[in-house]
Design a protein around this motif. Structure first.
Motif, PDB file in Angstrom:
ATOM      1  N   LYS A  55       0.839  -1.215   0.000  1.00  0.00           N
ATOM      2  CA  LYS A  55       0.000   0.000   0.000  1.00  0.00           C
ATOM      3  C   LYS A  55       0.868   1.257   0.000  1.00  0.00           C
ATOM      4  N   GLU A  56       1.897   1.219   0.838  1.00  0.00           N
ATOM      5  CA  GLU A  56       2.792   2.363   0.966  1.00  0.00           C
ATOM      6  C   GLU A  56       3.510   2.641  -0.354  1.00  0.00           C
ATOM      7  N   LEU A  57       3.999   1.583  -0.981  1.00  0.00           N
ATOM      8  CA  LEU A  57       4.751   1.741  -2.234  1.00  0.00           C
ATOM      9  C   LEU A  57       3.861   2.213  -3.373  1.00  0.00           C
ATOM     10  N   GLU A  58       2.583   1.845  -3.291  1.00  0.00           N
ATOM     11  CA  GLU A  58       1.632   2.298  -4.317  1.00  0.00           C
ATOM     12  C   GLU A  58       1.448   3.810  -4.264  1.00  0.00           C
ATOM     13  N   GLU A  59       1.597   4.349  -3.063  1.00  0.00           N
ATOM     14  CA  GLU A  59       1.318   5.771  -2.857  1.00  0.00           C
ATOM     15  C   GLU A  59       2.509   6.688  -3.161  1.00  0.00           C
ATOM     16  N   LEU A  60       3.709   6.115  -3.215  1.00  0.00           N
ATOM     17  CA  LEU A  60       4.899   6.945  -3.389  1.00  0.00           C
ATOM     18  C   LEU A  60       4.911   7.661  -4.734  1.00  0.00           C
ATOM     19  N   SER A  61       5.574   8.809  -4.776  1.00  0.00           N
ATOM     20  CA  SER A  61       5.791   9.486  -6.054  1.00  0.00           C
ATOM     21  C   SER A  61       6.783   8.655  -6.862  1.00  0.00           C
ATOM     22  N   VAL A  62       6.890   8.957  -8.148  1.00  0.00           N
ATOM     23  CA  VAL A  62       7.826   8.233  -9.001  1.00  0.00           C
ATOM     24  C   VAL A  62       9.246   8.325  -8.445  1.00  0.00           C
ATOM     25  N   LEU A  63       9.629   9.517  -8.056  1.00  0.00           N
ATOM     26  CA  LEU A  63      10.976   9.720  -7.512  1.00  0.00           C
ATOM     27  C   LEU A  63      11.189   8.915  -6.234  1.00  0.00           C
ATOM     28  N   GLU A  64      10.192   8.946  -5.348  1.00  0.00           N
ATOM     29  CA  GLU A  64      10.310   8.201  -4.088  1.00  0.00           C
ATOM     30  C   GLU A  64      10.364   6.696  -4.327  1.00  0.00           C
ATOM     31  N   PHE A  65       9.570   6.256  -5.304  1.00  0.00           N
ATOM     32  CA  PHE A  65       9.543   4.827  -5.632  1.00  0.00           C
ATOM     33  C   PHE A  65      10.923   4.381  -6.132  1.00  0.00           C
ATOM     34  N   ASN A  66      11.473   5.144  -7.070  1.00  0.00           N
ATOM     35  CA  ASN A  66      12.817   4.825  -7.588  1.00  0.00           C
ATOM     36  C   ASN A  66      13.862   4.886  -6.480  1.00  0.00           C
ATOM     37  N   THR A  67      13.719   5.854  -5.606  1.00  0.00           N
ATOM     38  CA  THR A  67      14.677   6.024  -4.517  1.00  0.00           C
ATOM     39  C   THR A  67      14.614   4.850  -3.544  1.00  0.00           C
ATOM     40  N   HIS A  68      13.407   4.362  -3.298  1.00  0.00           N
ATOM     41  CA  HIS A  68      13.242   3.218  -2.395  1.00  0.00           C
ATOM     42  C   HIS A  68      14.084   2.031  -2.862  1.00  0.00           C
ATOM     43  N   PHE A  69      14.119   1.815  -4.180  1.00  0.00           N
ATOM     44  CA  PHE A  69      14.882   0.690  -4.727  1.00  0.00           C
ATOM     45  C   PHE A  69      16.299   1.097  -5.131  1.00  0.00           C
ATOM     46  N   GLY A  70      16.673   2.336  -4.828  1.00  0.00           N
ATOM     47  CA  GLY A  70      18.056   2.786  -5.056  1.00  0.00           C
ATOM     48  C   GLY A  70      18.468   2.793  -6.513  1.00  0.00           C
ATOM     49  N   ALA A  71      17.574   3.251  -7.389  1.00  0.00           N
ATOM     50  CA  ALA A  71      17.897   3.266  -8.823  1.00  0.00           C
ATOM     51  C   ALA A  71      19.167   4.073  -9.090  1.00  0.00           C
ATOM     52  N   VAL A  72      20.014   3.520  -9.955  1.00  0.00           N
ATOM     53  CA  VAL A  72      21.285   4.165 -10.261  1.00  0.00           C
ATOM     54  C   VAL A  72      21.333   4.566 -11.735  1.00  0.00           C
ATOM     55  N   PRO A  73      22.157   5.572 -12.096  1.00  0.00           N
ATOM     56  CA  PRO A  73      22.996   6.353 -11.187  1.00  0.00           C
ATOM     57  C   PRO A  73      22.196   7.318 -10.330  1.00  0.00           C
ATOM     58  N   THR A  74      21.034   7.762 -10.801  1.00  0.00           N
ATOM     59  CA  THR A  74      20.224   8.714 -10.053  1.00  0.00           C
ATOM     60  C   THR A  74      18.763   8.340 -10.206  1.00  0.00           C
ATOM     61  N   PRO A  75      18.014   8.323  -9.137  1.00  0.00           N
ATOM     62  CA  PRO A  75      16.583   8.031  -9.266  1.00  0.00           C
ATOM     63  C   PRO A  75      15.920   9.091 -10.141  1.00  0.00           C
ATOM     64  N   SER A  76      15.119   8.617 -11.076  1.00  0.00           N
ATOM     65  CA  SER A  76      14.454   9.527 -12.005  1.00  0.00           C
ATOM     66  C   SER A  76      13.156  10.072 -11.415  1.00  0.00           C
ATOM     67  N   THR A  77      12.861  11.318 -11.734  1.00  0.00           N
ATOM     68  CA  THR A  77      11.630  11.953 -11.283  1.00  0.00           C
ATOM     69  C   THR A  77      10.483  11.608 -12.227  1.00  0.00           C
ATOM     70  N   ASN A  78      10.854  11.287 -13.474  1.00  0.00           N
ATOM     71  CA  ASN A  78       9.844  11.204 -14.518  1.00  0.00           C
ATOM     72  C   ASN A  78       9.285   9.819 -14.806  1.00  0.00           C
ATOM     73  N   TYR A  79      10.101   8.798 -14.672  1.00  0.00           N
ATOM     74  CA  TYR A  79       9.552   7.480 -14.982  1.00  0.00           C
ATOM     75  C   TYR A  79      10.126   6.395 -14.073  1.00  0.00           C
ATOM     76  N   ILE A  80       9.326   5.356 -13.904  1.00  0.00           N
ATOM     77  CA  ILE A  80       9.732   4.214 -13.087  1.00  0.00           C
ATOM     78  C   ILE A  80      10.879   3.500 -13.804  1.00  0.00           C
TER      79      ILE A  80
END
Length: 272
Positions: free
Chosen positions: A107-132
């Motif tokens: 439920k929590e992950l469903e609610e996150l913004s795209v940036l927060e979602f990417n950040t949660h999984f530590g997307a590299v090199p930089t979590p994107s604001t625009n797309y999963i």
DNA sequence: TAGGCATGAAATCTATTTCG
DNA sequence: CGAAATAGATTTCATGCCTA
């Protein structure tokens, strides 16, 4: 040529000349090529000519139906990654990830913004604001503190790895059935993780490393939903897999029809 | 002989810089 | 300004040496 003679010749010619001239090197590359992918590419070529595909299927006792119109043979198979590349909606991408991982904090992950979602999984090199981002770009080091439950950590990690693995050769016999071939020349089966920090994290959590073949099985069957037979092509006995049917390069090449093949291919094969 | 560690090419993706 | 080139981070694939 003995060592001292070679050395004095090299000094005498120190002003220039090619490697071939300096070493008096006359061998053809096919006599000493030791690149595993080259061997896999030769095998790939052979599967496409003459009746070699049928011969190979019989060699491995393949007993599932084959649909001529659906047969495809692929080198460096990256199907999962490429399916991801075809997705164009963040909603679908997020839903795919969350349904396959089924995390406790869904439920929590469903609610996150795209940036927060990417950040949660530590997307590299930089979590994107625009797309999963592609799970293949998640970073274990960055998400290890966000996923404390060991089972979920392992699940997310295998999921991430699955987007990067590329079996050497995959034969689709139908859209839903396949043969996955892992080619080995000198090296044995690998396991994940390989990074020292990530290995330590696995140890800290008491998790076993994941075998390369086990990850391929997870990718082909659990994620792609393809009923798959796995084959390990090896040169040396000690490279054999515990879990997969292993064949020697020599025995496979011996049964394939080389008609029409140029001399260098015959020579490459003859050395195996 | 298996595992640990060091090493390296190639590829992808993103951010930044450069250029028309 | 926007497209194209470049740089950086990370991952994959691999091999070789050393040691327990």
């Amino acid at each position: 040529m003995d060592g001292s003679k070679l050395k004095s010749q090299l000094i005498a010619q120190a002003k220039g000349g090619s490697i071939s001239e300096l070493l008096n090197w006359h061998k053809d590359y096919c006599e000493y090529n030791r690149e595993e992918r080259n061997l896999a590419a030769i095998f790939y070529h052979l599967l496409l000519i003459n009746d070699n595909l049928a011969e190979f299927l019989s060699m491995i006792d393949y007993d599932k139906p084959t649909l001529v119109d659906e047969v495809g043979i692929y080198f460096e198979y990256s199907n999962l990654r490429d399916i991801w590349f075809n997705l164009n909606s963040n909603e679908i991408k997020r839903r795919i990830i969350l349904s396959l991982l089924a995390p406790q904090n869904l439920k929590e992950l469903e609610e996150l913004s795209v940036l927060e979602f990417n950040t949660h999984f530590g997307a590299v090199p930089t979590p994107s604001t625009n797309y999963i981002q592609n799970p293949g770009n998640w970073s274990i080091k960055k998400y290890k503190n966000n996923i404390t439950n060991n089972e979920e950590f392992l699940k997310a990690t295998k999921f991430k790895w699955a987007f990067n693995v590329k079996p050497d050769i995959v034969i689709h016999t139908t859209k839903r059935t396949a043969i996955c071939i892992e080619c080995k020349y000198q090296s044995g089966e690998g396991s994940y993780p390989t990074d020292i920090e990530e290995i330590q994290e696995f140890r800290r959590r008491g998790l076993d490393q994941v075998q390369q073949t086990s990850l391929q099985k997870y990718m082909m069957e659990d994620l792609l939903g393809i009923d798959t037979q796995f084959i390990y092509l090896i040169q040396k006995y000690n490279a054999a897999s515990n879990t997969h049917q292993s064949l020697y390069w020599k025995q496979v090449f011996a049964k394939l029809d080389l008609s029409g093949c140029p001399q260098f291919i015959r020579q490459c094969i003859a050395r195996i």
